[in-house]
Write an enzyme that holds these catalytic residues in place. Structure first.
Site, short mmCIF file in Angstrom:
data_model
loop_
_atom_site.label_atom_id
_atom_site.label_comp_id
_atom_site.label_asym_id
_atom_site.label_seq_id
_atom_site.Cartn_x
_atom_site.Cartn_y
_atom_site.Cartn_z
CB SER A 107 0.75 -4.48 -1.87
OG SER A 107 -0.64 -4.35 -2.08
CG HIS A 166 -10.33 -1.92 4.75
ND1 HIS A 166 -11.05 -1.39 3.71
CD2 HIS A 166 -9.65 -2.99 4.24
CE1 HIS A 166 -10.83 -2.10 2.61
NE2 HIS A 166 -9.98 -3.07 2.90
CG HIS A 185 -4.44 0.44 -3.33
ND1 HIS A 185 -4.17 1.00 -4.57
CD2 HIS A 185 -3.77 -0.73 -3.30
CE1 HIS A 185 -3.38 0.19 -5.24
NE2 HIS A 185 -3.12 -0.87 -4.51
CG ASN A 218 1.28 -2.05 -5.85
OD1 ASN A 218 1.33 -1.87 -7.06
ND2 ASN A 218 1.94 -3.00 -5.25
CB THR A 219 5.52 1.58 -5.64
OG1 THR A 219 6.02 1.44 -4.30
CG2 THR A 219 4.74 2.88 -5.75
CG HIS A 222 -6.42 13.96 -6.51
ND1 HIS A 222 -6.19 13.29 -7.70
CD2 HIS A 222 -7.46 13.31 -5.91
CE1 HIS A 222 -7.04 12.28 -7.81
NE2 HIS A 222 -7.82 12.27 -6.74
N GLY A 254 1.70 -18.00 -7.39
CA GLY A 254 1.88 -18.82 -6.20
C GLY A 254 2.23 -18.03 -4.96
#
Length: 280
Positions: free
Chosen positions: A104, A108, A118, A120-121, A151, A263
């Protein structure tokens, strides 16, 4: 946490290797800007609610001249979902045991002309096994050229695997990264996918392609914009936009909820929040 099987090991190894390459590239950009900023890494361990070891991860954070704050986290955790949360996870309503590994990343940027980003995989295993993730661009000051380039690279990665992936996953991102109470999108989009469970080898290859596409698309945009002059008004616009970003991640983001419910390390979960933001 039980020993990993070959699929789990392969996924974890890939996410860790992608982390190393992304961090090296971001540090190289800082060198180009005359900064000696580097990632600081903090390892963390998780205890499952049962009391058994539940895996852990490494949180990497860098604060530099170009990257005001960037976090790159890799985690590999397992155990048992608690209570009602199990019913919200694909395949966990039948058996609450799970395994999850992934990367992840949230950046900024110091210059308002450089878009935040951003990526994330992840790979999850319950009674089912699937990949998910994506990448999306979040510019305070959008540039059509940057949006089209970002894109375009993601579309090429999608098209190489399935011609239907890009329109489907772009629409999914547009829907997911929407802030209902503000009636705005979080940024200019990208792709988002989940529960990709057609075939492990094919789905893993696509997930690797998403990581490669991110590395190909984002650093050139950073280098193009990082030295542009900006005004106090540009900075104010950036800080207000970051407020929207924080609202989405705290109210709607499924990854934040997953980390808190399982957790995870609080600092790693909330590293997505910007270092500064405003609400006027």
């Amino acid at each position: 946490m039980p020993p990993l099987d070959p699929q789990q090991t392969a996924a974890r190894t890939w996410f860790e290797s992608l982390r190393d390459r992304v961090c090296a590239e971001f540090e190289a950009i800082e060198r180009e800007a005359g900064s000696d900023a580097a990632f600081e890494y903090t390892a963390w361990d998780r205890t499952d609610p049962s009391g058994a070891p539940g895996g852990g991860g490494v949180r990497g954070v860098m604060k530099g001249r170009v990257f005001e704050k960037v976090g790159v986290n890799v985690s590999t955790v397992g155990g048992t979902f608690e209570g009602d949360f199990a019913r919200s996870i694909h395949g966990a309503d039948e058996d609450p045991r799970f395994f999850a590994t992934g990367i992840s990343l949230v950046a900024h940027m110091a210059n308002p002309h450089v878009p935040a980003v951003h990526m994330n995989t992840r790979f999850l295993a319950t009674t089912k096994r699937w990949f998910g993730g994506g990448a999306d661009l979040n510019p305070p000051i959008p540039y059509d050229a940057d949006t089209a380039e970002f894109h375009g690279v993601l579309k090429a990665a999608c098209d190489a695997h399935d011609g239907g992936y890009y329109p489907r996953f772009k629409a999914w991102a547009d829907d997911y990264f929407w802030i209902p109470h503000r009636q705005v999108h979080r940024g200019v989009g990208g792709i988002f996918y989940d529960h990709l469970e057609n075939d492990f080898d094919a789905d893993f290859a696509f997930t690797r392609a998403v990581g490669e596409a991110f590395l190909a698309a984002y650093p050139p945009i950073v280098r193009r914009r990082m030295d542009m002059p900006f005004t106090d008004a540009d900075r104010a616009r950036q800080l207000a936009w970051r407020g929207r970003y924080a609202e989405f991640n705290l109210v709607y983001d499924r990854g934040t909820l997953f980390g808190l419910k399982t957790g995870g390390n609080i600092d790693a979960i909330l590293m997505s929040l910007p270092p500064l933001a405003t609400w006027e």
